[in-house]
Design a protein around this motif. Structure first.
Motif, PDB file in Angstrom:
ATOM      1  N   PHE A 242      25.857  16.003  -6.633  1.00  0.00           N
ATOM      2  CA  PHE A 242      25.465  15.679  -5.257  1.00  0.00           C
ATOM      3  C   PHE A 242      24.147  16.345  -4.880  1.00  0.00           C
ATOM      4  O   PHE A 242      23.292  15.729  -4.239  1.00  0.00           O
ATOM      5  CB  PHE A 242      26.559  16.103  -4.274  1.00  0.00           C
ATOM      6  CG  PHE A 242      26.305  15.607  -2.877  1.00  0.00           C
ATOM      7  CD1 PHE A 242      26.740  14.349  -2.496  1.00  0.00           C
ATOM      8  CD2 PHE A 242      25.625  16.389  -1.958  1.00  0.00           C
ATOM      9  CE1 PHE A 242      26.489  13.879  -1.208  1.00  0.00           C
ATOM     10  CE2 PHE A 242      25.368  15.930  -0.677  1.00  0.00           C
ATOM     11  CZ  PHE A 242      25.807  14.677  -0.304  1.00  0.00           C
ATOM     12  N   PHE A 243      23.981  17.606  -5.252  1.00  0.00           N
ATOM     13  CA  PHE A 243      22.774  18.330  -4.868  1.00  0.00           C
ATOM     14  C   PHE A 243      21.752  18.317  -5.992  1.00  0.00           C
ATOM     15  O   PHE A 243      22.091  18.462  -7.167  1.00  0.00           O
ATOM     16  CB  PHE A 243      23.098  19.782  -4.500  1.00  0.00           C
ATOM     17  CG  PHE A 243      23.844  19.930  -3.210  1.00  0.00           C
ATOM     18  CD1 PHE A 243      23.200  19.774  -1.998  1.00  0.00           C
ATOM     19  CD2 PHE A 243      25.193  20.213  -3.206  1.00  0.00           C
ATOM     20  CE1 PHE A 243      23.886  19.901  -0.802  1.00  0.00           C
ATOM     21  CE2 PHE A 243      25.893  20.339  -2.022  1.00  0.00           C
ATOM     22  CZ  PHE A 243      25.240  20.186  -0.812  1.00  0.00           C
ATOM     23  N   ARG A 244      20.514  18.189  -5.607  1.00  0.00           N
ATOM     24  CA  ARG A 244      19.429  18.260  -6.573  1.00  0.00           C
ATOM     25  C   ARG A 244      19.158  19.706  -6.966  1.00  0.00           C
ATOM     26  O   ARG A 244      18.774  19.992  -8.093  1.00  0.00           O
ATOM     27  CB  ARG A 244      18.167  17.633  -5.965  1.00  0.00           C
ATOM     28  CG  ARG A 244      17.013  17.470  -6.926  1.00  0.00           C
ATOM     29  CD  ARG A 244      15.950  16.578  -6.315  1.00  0.00           C
ATOM     30  NE  ARG A 244      14.865  16.312  -7.242  1.00  0.00           N
ATOM     31  CZ  ARG A 244      13.948  15.378  -7.053  1.00  0.00           C
ATOM     32  NH1 ARG A 244      14.013  14.613  -5.979  1.00  0.00           N
ATOM     33  NH2 ARG A 244      12.990  15.194  -7.927  1.00  0.00           N
ATOM     34  N   GLU A 245      19.374  20.604  -6.027  1.00  0.00           N
ATOM     35  CA  GLU A 245      19.119  22.020  -6.299  1.00  0.00           C
ATOM     36  C   GLU A 245      19.894  22.885  -5.308  1.00  0.00           C
ATOM     37  O   GLU A 245      19.937  22.585  -4.112  1.00  0.00           O
ATOM     38  CB  GLU A 245      17.614  22.322  -6.182  1.00  0.00           C
ATOM     39  CG  GLU A 245      17.241  23.751  -6.516  1.00  0.00           C
ATOM     40  CD  GLU A 245      15.748  23.988  -6.433  1.00  0.00           C
ATOM     41  OE1 GLU A 245      15.287  25.056  -6.878  1.00  0.00           O
ATOM     42  OE2 GLU A 245      15.040  23.111  -5.914  1.00  0.00           O
ATOM     43  N   VAL A 246      20.521  23.945  -5.803  1.00  0.00           N
ATOM     44  CA  VAL A 246      21.188  24.943  -4.972  1.00  0.00           C
ATOM     45  C   VAL A 246      20.673  26.312  -5.400  1.00  0.00           C
ATOM     46  O   VAL A 246      20.771  26.677  -6.574  1.00  0.00           O
ATOM     47  CB  VAL A 246      22.720  24.892  -5.116  1.00  0.00           C
ATOM     48  CG1 VAL A 246      23.369  25.993  -4.286  1.00  0.00           C
ATOM     49  CG2 VAL A 246      23.261  23.539  -4.685  1.00  0.00           C
ATOM     50  N   ARG A 247      20.131  27.064  -4.451  1.00  0.00           N
ATOM     51  CA  ARG A 247      19.534  28.361  -4.762  1.00  0.00           C
ATOM     52  C   ARG A 247      20.255  29.494  -4.033  1.00  0.00           C
ATOM     53  O   ARG A 247      20.457  29.419  -2.815  1.00  0.00           O
ATOM     54  CB  ARG A 247      18.062  28.375  -4.343  1.00  0.00           C
ATOM     55  CG  ARG A 247      17.188  27.474  -5.171  1.00  0.00           C
ATOM     56  CD  ARG A 247      16.782  28.174  -6.433  1.00  0.00           C
ATOM     57  NE  ARG A 247      16.039  27.288  -7.304  1.00  0.00           N
ATOM     58  CZ  ARG A 247      15.374  27.694  -8.360  1.00  0.00           C
ATOM     59  NH1 ARG A 247      15.390  28.964  -8.679  1.00  0.00           N
ATOM     60  NH2 ARG A 247      14.737  26.841  -9.123  1.00  0.00           N
TER      61      ARG A 247
ATOM     62  N   HIS B 282      18.779  18.397   4.758  1.00  0.00           N
ATOM     63  CA  HIS B 282      19.406  17.082   4.907  1.00  0.00           C
ATOM     64  C   HIS B 282      20.742  17.066   4.161  1.00  0.00           C
ATOM     65  O   HIS B 282      20.893  16.420   3.122  1.00  0.00           O
ATOM     66  CB  HIS B 282      18.491  15.970   4.412  1.00  0.00           C
ATOM     67  CG  HIS B 282      17.169  15.937   5.096  1.00  0.00           C
ATOM     68  ND1 HIS B 282      17.004  15.419   6.355  1.00  0.00           N
ATOM     69  CD2 HIS B 282      15.946  16.377   4.710  1.00  0.00           C
ATOM     70  CE1 HIS B 282      15.739  15.528   6.717  1.00  0.00           C
ATOM     71  NE2 HIS B 282      15.083  16.111   5.745  1.00  0.00           N
ATOM     72  N   ALA B 283      21.694  17.801   4.707  1.00  0.00           N
ATOM     73  CA  ALA B 283      22.969  18.049   4.024  1.00  0.00           C
ATOM     74  C   ALA B 283      23.745  16.783   3.721  1.00  0.00           C
ATOM     75  O   ALA B 283      24.507  16.740   2.756  1.00  0.00           O
ATOM     76  CB  ALA B 283      23.830  18.976   4.892  1.00  0.00           C
ATOM     77  N   HIS B 284      23.571  15.738   4.527  1.00  0.00           N
ATOM     78  CA  HIS B 284      24.378  14.533   4.360  1.00  0.00           C
ATOM     79  C   HIS B 284      23.823  13.587   3.303  1.00  0.00           C
ATOM     80  O   HIS B 284      24.461  12.591   2.976  1.00  0.00           O
ATOM     81  CB  HIS B 284      24.472  13.796   5.701  1.00  0.00           C
ATOM     82  CG  HIS B 284      23.142  13.345   6.243  1.00  0.00           C
ATOM     83  ND1 HIS B 284      22.212  14.243   6.728  1.00  0.00           N
ATOM     84  CD2 HIS B 284      22.585  12.113   6.367  1.00  0.00           C
ATOM     85  CE1 HIS B 284      21.144  13.580   7.135  1.00  0.00           C
ATOM     86  NE2 HIS B 284      21.342  12.290   6.917  1.00  0.00           N
ATOM     87  N   ARG B 285      22.645  13.881   2.767  1.00  0.00           N
ATOM     88  CA  ARG B 285      22.011  12.968   1.828  1.00  0.00           C
ATOM     89  C   ARG B 285      22.307  13.336   0.379  1.00  0.00           C
ATOM     90  O   ARG B 285      22.376  14.508   0.023  1.00  0.00           O
ATOM     91  CB  ARG B 285      20.497  12.935   2.032  1.00  0.00           C
ATOM     92  CG  ARG B 285      20.067  12.323   3.354  1.00  0.00           C
ATOM     93  CD  ARG B 285      18.566  12.211   3.419  1.00  0.00           C
ATOM     94  NE  ARG B 285      18.112  11.730   4.716  1.00  0.00           N
ATOM     95  CZ  ARG B 285      16.837  11.629   5.066  1.00  0.00           C
ATOM     96  NH1 ARG B 285      15.906  11.985   4.197  1.00  0.00           N
ATOM     97  NH2 ARG B 285      16.498  11.189   6.252  1.00  0.00           N
ATOM     98  N   PHE B 286      22.456  12.301  -0.412  1.00  0.00           N
ATOM     99  CA  PHE B 286      22.677  12.477  -1.842  1.00  0.00           C
ATOM    100  C   PHE B 286      21.420  13.041  -2.486  1.00  0.00           C
ATOM    101  O   PHE B 286      20.314  12.644  -2.160  1.00  0.00           O
ATOM    102  CB  PHE B 286      23.035  11.122  -2.453  1.00  0.00           C
ATOM    103  CG  PHE B 286      23.411  11.179  -3.905  1.00  0.00           C
ATOM    104  CD1 PHE B 286      24.485  11.930  -4.337  1.00  0.00           C
ATOM    105  CD2 PHE B 286      22.688  10.465  -4.844  1.00  0.00           C
ATOM    106  CE1 PHE B 286      24.840  11.980  -5.669  1.00  0.00           C
ATOM    107  CE2 PHE B 286      23.029  10.489  -6.174  1.00  0.00           C
ATOM    108  CZ  PHE B 286      24.106  11.250  -6.589  1.00  0.00           C
ATOM    109  N   ARG B 287      21.585  13.994  -3.401  1.00  0.00           N
ATOM    110  CA  ARG B 287      20.498  14.664  -4.123  1.00  0.00           C
ATOM    111  C   ARG B 287      19.600  15.460  -3.177  1.00  0.00           C
ATOM    112  O   ARG B 287      18.383  15.496  -3.314  1.00  0.00           O
ATOM    113  CB  ARG B 287      19.669  13.668  -4.937  1.00  0.00           C
ATOM    114  CG  ARG B 287      20.460  12.883  -5.955  1.00  0.00           C
ATOM    115  CD  ARG B 287      21.181  13.785  -6.934  1.00  0.00           C
ATOM    116  NE  ARG B 287      20.280  14.389  -7.910  1.00  0.00           N
ATOM    117  CZ  ARG B 287      20.632  15.351  -8.753  1.00  0.00           C
ATOM    118  NH1 ARG B 287      21.863  15.847  -8.702  1.00  0.00           N
ATOM    119  NH2 ARG B 287      19.777  15.831  -9.620  1.00  0.00           N
ATOM    120  N   SER B 288      20.208  16.113  -2.214  1.00  0.00           N
ATOM    121  CA  SER B 288      19.473  17.007  -1.329  1.00  0.00           C
ATOM    122  C   SER B 288      19.479  18.410  -1.918  1.00  0.00           C
ATOM    123  O   SER B 288      19.913  18.622  -3.053  1.00  0.00           O
ATOM    124  CB  SER B 288      20.100  16.989   0.073  1.00  0.00           C
ATOM    125  OG  SER B 288      21.479  17.317   0.006  1.00  0.00           O
TER     126      SER B 288
END
Length: 699
Positions: free
Chosen positions: A35-40, A277-283
């Motif tokens: 779902f997420f493109r990046e999580v830091r 943009h939490a609701h968007r795919f690949r955010s």
């Protein structure tokens, strides 16, 4: 031999307890990575490695996916926090299964069991604590300690019942109140309006009293065993730009556990969740851990004393935790202010400078703090108007801010780059098309259902703005539910087709297994190729504008406006910054000698090596694997620029807008000798923001 046997038995018990948790976390990690493109993570060194800990997370803006807090804690320390999850949520099939395996503790929320009451109610004009009913059955429907809840039009105001006098009279404890304020005046006004329209009063609901002793027992036991729990003190999820008032539950848990065991030292760790943009795919997302709070023994003693001292201790610890969370969250009074701050941050960032996601979050927080102090200053108001006008110009031209400084006069190379990009876009489209078509039923259904669920959640809530906090959750849930069924359908169709064409028996038997194996690979390939294609697509706009006759002067105008705004913004920061932060000139936010922290990792098949020889933490080979062709044909690639500026090479491009793909920085035309970048004496790359301690000059 007995000690060895006991140790082995203990190890087996620990393995049996932890295995479901680890498997559930592994499954959840897969969901997060898709779902997420990046999580830091930021500030992970603040997480205590042992001892009882309560992780207090906010804002609760992504419902189910906010559980990534546990993923970051486990990844950094190996600890396994238990979440406090609404009992209603644990009744859902997928969420409940995952929550139970993550050792979550169910919390029964009284509002989840609200039932419509009989008749109508209104307040006595002489006594705001006396509720009068028309056609009501108070003796049957209410008991002391239950609550009366009014309609959403009255902010879902509630009040606790202290005495049921008759079927039409009951007394409440204090006045009606909403999440943020008392509402007695509003209730009286609406009741008068209703009676003027011929109605008997206001609609209401009954809320039962919920006994939380069992929940507290589980929490105390977890802390007593040196474990850790995680809680979102705002209660429900929301999509507001600021924090909701906190519930006092975690404060009572910490103080209660220490009151029960004087030797127990519970720490509270604030955790800020910042989504782009939490609701968007690949955010993208940042999880920031603040310094742990130690609980003063004086508060524990006051908690033991009970009465007003107990309430005072709970309130004081609650306020301390709230202040700590303010330091690790990006909070804005409204959406327009948040957009303004992000635009100002982009203008302040020098062209070509790359910030990590954590640094973007930190800079946004500091801009918001400064804006809250000086927003009424005439100079700041004038600057605000100019930034908003600049944003409108960008929107009208379909550009992004970071593309403006790179705008150059069109040439044959611009045309060549545009044609190359279009060809590359076609290649990525062809590669991603099979997976997109095969998975389109999931995409379409998830989009439709999530929007419907968002509308339902918005209608039932008084704190949500657009219901976006549930969009991501339902997209994930629908995908998890439909994917196995869809894959099974495709496998069945393929098997039937193999039978129809009279394929050999061994091939017929292998067909469903091959299809079930190939489909996830096709889906992942579509994800990566599609992502690369979107990056390319977003980079075409400036090229098209540059080639359209008569349009180039718009780009030149934007460049001049941006340069003037950046200069004016820098001067404003020089003037007002020292009034908020001590030693501001010594600890500049952007310092020429500082470099962004290098990313960890090693180059490999799926990781791209930067021009300076470091691994780009954001770059994956499949994201834009033909970057090298850009460099060799046109000399305009990100890596080529990075090789000239070694200090910038190790940082991924972080942005508050996940639409800004890495390819967006590749569209520029080659600079002439007279346009080479000037060195920034005071604004080169980002300083180590951890070293700067905020000191407010007053409240």
């Amino acid at each position: 031999m007995m000690p060895s046997h006991e140790l082995s038995e203990s190890s087996r018990q620990a393995l049996a307890t932890n295995l479901p948790y680890d498997l559930a976390l592994l499954f959840f990690r897969g969901i997060i990575n898709i779902f997420f493109r990046e999580v830091r993570p930021r500030g992970a060194f603040n997480i205590p490695r042992d001892g009882p800990v309560i992780f207090v997370g906010a804002p609760h803006s992504n419902q189910f996916l906010d559980l990534l807090l546990a993923l970051q804690v486990y990844r950094e320390t190996g600890r396994r926090p238990s979440f406090l999850v609404a009992a209603k949520s644990m009744q859902r099939r997928i969420v409940g299964f995952l929550a139970r395996n993550l050792s979550s503790i169910p919390v029964a929320r009284a509002a989840d069991y609200a039932r419509p009451g009989t008749g109508k109610v209104y307040l006595s004009p002489d006594d705001p604590c006396l509720v009068i009913g028309e056609g009501t059955k108070f003796l049957e429907e209410f008991k002391p300690r239950m609550q009366v809840m009014l309609s959403k039009a009255l902010n879902s105001s509630t009040a606790e019942v202290t005495q049921v006098i008759s079927d039409t009279r009951l007394r409440i404890k204090g006045e009606f109140h909403s999440e943020t304020d008392k509402t007695t005046k509003l209730v009286l006004e609406r009741a008068e309006e209703a009676r003027a329209q011929g109605k008997d009063g206001l609609d209401f609901k009954t809320i039962p009293h919920v006994d939380q002793h069992e929940m507290f027992r589980h929490v105390y036991q977890q802390l007593e065993d040196g474990g850790c729990i995680a809680i979102f003190p705002e209660g429900g999820s929301h999509d507001r730009t600021d924090l909701l008032p906190f519930k006092a539950g975690f404060s009572m848990m910490a103080l209660g556990a220490m009151a029960n065991n004087p030797n127990l030292k519970v720490k509270i760790v604030p955790v800020g969740l910042s989504y782009f943009h939490a609701h968007r795919f690949r955010s993208r997302a940042v999880v920031e851990f603040g310094p742990p709070l130690d609980i003063a023994s004086e508060l524990v003693e006051k908690f033991k004393a009970g009465g007003s001292d107990r309430r005072d201790a709970v309130s004081k610890l609650l306020n301390e935790a709230y202040d700590a969370l303010k330091a690790v969250t990006v909070r804005a009074p409204d959406y327009d202010t948040l957009m303004l701050i992000q635009a100002a941050r982009r203008l302040y960032q020098p062209p070509g400078q790359h910030l990590t996601l954590g640094q973007v979050v930190e800079l946004n927080k500091r801009f918001l703090l400064a804006y809250s102090y000086f927003k009424d200053e005439p100079r700041i108001q004038a600057l605000r108007a100019k930034v908003l006008k600049y944003n409108r110009l960008l929107r009208d031209l379909g550009l992004r801010d970071h593309q403006v400084p790179r705008a150059q006069k069109a040439s044959w190379k611009t045309s060549g780059l545009l044609l190359y990009r279009i060809a590359l876009l076609l290649v990525w489209t062809v590669f991603s098309l099979p997976g997109v078509v095969l998975h389109s039923p999931i995409f379409i259904t998830a989009s439709i259902v999530s929007k419907l669920k968002a509308k339902e959640a918005l209608a039932a809530s008084v704190v949500k703005v657009a219901g976006r906090d549930v969009l991501a959750t339902w997209k994930v849930l629908i995908s998890l539910g439909m994917t196995p069924a869809l894959y099974a359908f495709y496998a069945s169709v393929a098997t039937v087709f193999a039978i129809k064409i009279n394929a050999p028996l061994d091939r017929i038997l292998w067909t469903p297994f091959l299809v079930l194996t190939a489909l996830p690979c096709i889906g992942y390939a579509a994800l990566k190729f599609g992502e690369a294609g979107m990056d390319v697509l977003k980079s075409l706009g400036p090229l098209v504008i540059a080639l359209v006759p008569g349009k180039h002067h718009y780009l030149e105008r934007l460049k001049r406006i941006r340069q003037e705004l950046a200069k004016e913004l820098g001067e404003a920061i020089d003037e007002f910054g020292p009034q908020i932060w001590e030693d501001f000139d010594k600890h500049r936010l952007i310092v020429p000698s500082a470099s962004v922290p290098p990313s960890s990792g090693t180059p490999g098949l799926w990781r791209r090596k930067s021009g300076a020889g470091a691994v780009d933490a954001q770059g994956n080979l499949l994201s834009h694997p033909m970057t090298w062709l850009d460099e060799r044909l046109f000399g305009w690639s990100h890596s080529a620029e990075a090789s000239r500026e070694v200090s910038q090479a190790n940082s991924p491009r972080g942005s508050d807008d996940e639409d800004n793909g890495d390819y967006d920085s590749l569209w520029k035309a080659k600079k002439t000798d007279g346009e080479t970048s000037k060195s920034h004496s005071r604004r080169g790359s980002y300083a180590d923001l951890q070293k700067l301690r905020l000191t407010s000059v007053g409240n």
